[in-house]
Design a protein around this motif. Sequence first.
Motif, PDB file in Angstrom:
ATOM      1  N   LEU A 152       0.707  -1.238  -0.021  1.00  0.00           N
ATOM      2  CA  LEU A 152      -0.209   0.207  -0.146  1.00  0.00           C
ATOM      3  C   LEU A 152       0.854   1.325   0.051  1.00  0.00           C
ATOM      4  O   LEU A 152       0.580   2.249  -0.506  1.00  0.00           O
ATOM      5  N   VAL A 153       1.901   1.167   0.854  1.00  0.00           N
ATOM      6  CA  VAL A 153       2.707   2.274   0.893  1.00  0.00           C
ATOM      7  C   VAL A 153       3.461   2.772  -0.532  1.00  0.00           C
ATOM      8  O   VAL A 153       3.462   3.664  -0.953  1.00  0.00           O
ATOM      9  N   GLY A 154       4.119   1.559  -1.267  1.00  0.00           N
ATOM     10  CA  GLY A 154       4.574   1.638  -2.434  1.00  0.00           C
ATOM     11  C   GLY A 154       3.497   1.943  -3.380  1.00  0.00           C
ATOM     12  O   GLY A 154       3.999   2.992  -4.446  1.00  0.00           O
ATOM     13  N   GLY A 155       2.243   1.352  -3.580  1.00  0.00           N
ATOM     14  CA  GLY A 155       1.417   2.051  -4.445  1.00  0.00           C
ATOM     15  C   GLY A 155       0.915   3.329  -4.366  1.00  0.00           C
ATOM     16  O   GLY A 155       0.679   4.185  -5.226  1.00  0.00           O
ATOM     17  N   THR A 156       0.998   3.533  -3.139  1.00  0.00           N
ATOM     18  CA  THR A 156       0.368   5.214  -3.012  1.00  0.00           C
ATOM     19  C   THR A 156       1.544   6.202  -3.459  1.00  0.00           C
ATOM     20  O   THR A 156       1.339   7.121  -3.923  1.00  0.00           O
ATOM     21  N   ALA A 157       2.815   5.700  -3.210  1.00  0.00           N
ATOM     22  CA  ALA A 157       4.003   6.881  -3.738  1.00  0.00           C
ATOM     23  C   ALA A 157       3.986   6.722  -4.997  1.00  0.00           C
ATOM     24  O   ALA A 157       4.237   7.763  -5.656  1.00  0.00           O
ATOM     25  N   VAL A 158       3.640   5.565  -5.786  1.00  0.00           N
ATOM     26  CA  VAL A 158       3.541   5.689  -7.236  1.00  0.00           C
ATOM     27  C   VAL A 158       2.543   6.413  -7.639  1.00  0.00           C
ATOM     28  O   VAL A 158       2.685   7.305  -8.574  1.00  0.00           O
ATOM     29  N   ALA A 159       1.311   6.414  -7.194  1.00  0.00           N
ATOM     30  CA  ALA A 159       0.213   6.844  -7.481  1.00  0.00           C
ATOM     31  C   ALA A 159       0.226   8.559  -7.156  1.00  0.00           C
ATOM     32  O   ALA A 159      -0.015   9.396  -8.026  1.00  0.00           O
ATOM     33  N   VAL A 160       1.068   9.029  -6.427  1.00  0.00           N
ATOM     34  CA  VAL A 160       1.364  10.395  -5.837  1.00  0.00           C
ATOM     35  C   VAL A 160       2.155  11.006  -6.910  1.00  0.00           C
ATOM     36  O   VAL A 160       2.032  12.031  -7.448  1.00  0.00           O
ATOM     37  N   THR A 161       3.349  10.072  -7.255  1.00  0.00           N
ATOM     38  CA  THR A 161       4.201  10.594  -8.013  1.00  0.00           C
ATOM     39  C   THR A 161       3.893  10.733  -9.525  1.00  0.00           C
ATOM     40  O   THR A 161       4.160  11.954 -10.110  1.00  0.00           O
ATOM     41  N   LEU A 162       3.011   9.920  -9.923  1.00  0.00           N
ATOM     42  CA  LEU A 162       2.510  10.074 -11.159  1.00  0.00           C
ATOM     43  C   LEU A 162       1.620  11.065 -11.291  1.00  0.00           C
ATOM     44  O   LEU A 162       1.545  11.921 -12.439  1.00  0.00           O
ATOM     45  N   ALA A 163       0.753  11.563 -10.418  1.00  0.00           N
ATOM     46  CA  ALA A 163      -0.347  12.523 -10.363  1.00  0.00           C
ATOM     47  C   ALA A 163       0.618  13.781 -10.344  1.00  0.00           C
ATOM     48  O   ALA A 163       0.333  14.711 -11.177  1.00  0.00           O
ATOM     49  N   VAL A 164       1.641  14.014  -9.624  1.00  0.00           N
ATOM     50  CA  VAL A 164       2.732  15.127  -9.843  1.00  0.00           C
ATOM     51  C   VAL A 164       3.180  15.332 -11.177  1.00  0.00           C
ATOM     52  O   VAL A 164       3.348  16.283 -11.927  1.00  0.00           O
ATOM     53  N   MET A 165       3.490  14.216 -11.861  1.00  0.00           N
ATOM     54  CA  MET A 165       4.254  14.163 -13.017  1.00  0.00           C
ATOM     55  C   MET A 165       3.299  14.677 -14.021  1.00  0.00           C
ATOM     56  O   MET A 165       3.419  15.329 -15.152  1.00  0.00           O
ATOM     57  N   VAL A 166       1.870  14.325 -13.938  1.00  0.00           N
ATOM     58  CA  VAL A 166       0.811  14.672 -14.984  1.00  0.00           C
ATOM     59  C   VAL A 166       0.779  16.182 -14.936  1.00  0.00           C
ATOM     60  O   VAL A 166       0.697  17.168 -15.945  1.00  0.00           O
ATOM     61  N   VAL A 167       0.829  16.753 -13.573  1.00  0.00           N
ATOM     62  CA  VAL A 167       0.825  18.271 -13.435  1.00  0.00           C
ATOM     63  C   VAL A 167       2.130  18.855 -14.103  1.00  0.00           C
ATOM     64  O   VAL A 167       2.214  19.797 -14.893  1.00  0.00           O
ATOM     65  N   LEU A 168       3.394  18.413 -13.818  1.00  0.00           N
ATOM     66  CA  LEU A 168       4.581  18.894 -14.315  1.00  0.00           C
ATOM     67  C   LEU A 168       4.499  18.827 -16.054  1.00  0.00           C
ATOM     68  O   LEU A 168       5.046  19.529 -16.644  1.00  0.00           O
ATOM     69  N   SER A 169       3.939  17.696 -16.615  1.00  0.00           N
ATOM     70  CA  SER A 169       3.978  17.602 -18.159  1.00  0.00           C
ATOM     71  C   SER A 169       3.251  18.618 -18.535  1.00  0.00           C
ATOM     72  O   SER A 169       3.311  18.898 -19.735  1.00  0.00           O
ATOM     73  N   GLN A 170       2.177  19.407 -18.055  1.00  0.00           N
ATOM     74  CA  GLN A 170       1.606  20.535 -18.528  1.00  0.00           C
ATOM     75  C   GLN A 170       2.568  21.756 -18.782  1.00  0.00           C
ATOM     76  O   GLN A 170       2.197  22.609 -19.619  1.00  0.00           O
ATOM     77  N   PHE A 171       3.711  21.678 -18.144  1.00  0.00           N
ATOM     78  CA  PHE A 171       4.734  22.689 -18.358  1.00  0.00           C
ATOM     79  C   PHE A 171       5.934  22.370 -18.810  1.00  0.00           C
ATOM     80  O   PHE A 171       6.641  23.312 -19.154  1.00  0.00           O
ATOM     81  N   PHE A 172       6.470  21.279 -18.533  1.00  0.00           N
ATOM     82  CA  PHE A 172       7.665  20.813 -19.133  1.00  0.00           C
ATOM     83  C   PHE A 172       7.525  19.362 -19.837  1.00  0.00           C
ATOM     84  O   PHE A 172       6.290  19.030 -19.682  1.00  0.00           O
ATOM     85  N   GLU A 173       8.477  19.240 -20.705  1.00  0.00           N
ATOM     86  CA  GLU A 173       8.326  18.144 -21.645  1.00  0.00           C
ATOM     87  C   GLU A 173       9.361  17.008 -20.555  1.00  0.00           C
ATOM     88  O   GLU A 173      10.088  17.196 -20.422  1.00  0.00           O
ATOM     89  N   LEU A 174       8.626  15.826 -20.318  1.00  0.00           N
ATOM     90  CA  LEU A 174       9.149  14.866 -19.706  1.00  0.00           C
ATOM     91  C   LEU A 174       9.231  13.653 -20.462  1.00  0.00           C
ATOM     92  O   LEU A 174       8.542  13.394 -21.317  1.00  0.00           O
ATOM     93  N   SER A 175      10.516  12.848 -20.237  1.00  0.00           N
ATOM     94  CA  SER A 175      10.847  11.551 -21.217  1.00  0.00           C
ATOM     95  C   SER A 175       9.824  10.627 -20.482  1.00  0.00           C
ATOM     96  O   SER A 175       9.242  10.402 -19.434  1.00  0.00           O
ATOM     97  N   ILE A 176       9.557   9.701 -21.555  1.00  0.00           N
ATOM     98  CA  ILE A 176       8.761   8.638 -21.071  1.00  0.00           C
ATOM     99  C   ILE A 176       9.395   7.626 -20.182  1.00  0.00           C
ATOM    100  O   ILE A 176       8.770   6.794 -19.379  1.00  0.00           O
TER     101      ILE A 176
END
Length: 99
Positions: free
Chosen positions: A18-42
């Motif tokens: 659960l801790v690992g899954g939550t960490a991944v979900a939060v990180t991916l959500a932050v990356m979605v927001v960042l991808s609106q402003f920056f180009e992120l590598s796949i």
Amino acid sequence: MALVLVFGSLVAGAVPGLVGGTAVAVTLAVMVVLSQFFELSIFSLNLATMLGLGLGIDYSLFIVSRFREESARGASVERAVAWSVATAGRAVCFPARRS
């Protein structure tokens, strides 16, 4: 399933996942927001997933195993939690403060 067998409890075995899954979900959500402003590598998606699962599971295993050790010694739940956070919690928080 292996963690349930090692820890002997469904809850203790589920916490690292659960801790690992939550960490991944939060990180991916932050990356979605960042991808609106920056180009992120796949590759950043793969890296976030690997680090989130690896570190989340590893650090939660530190805490859970320390708690189980203290409980086996006969400490109360409050004392076992306090001692787990004071010892293994320091190992978890120290790398986070350094980065």
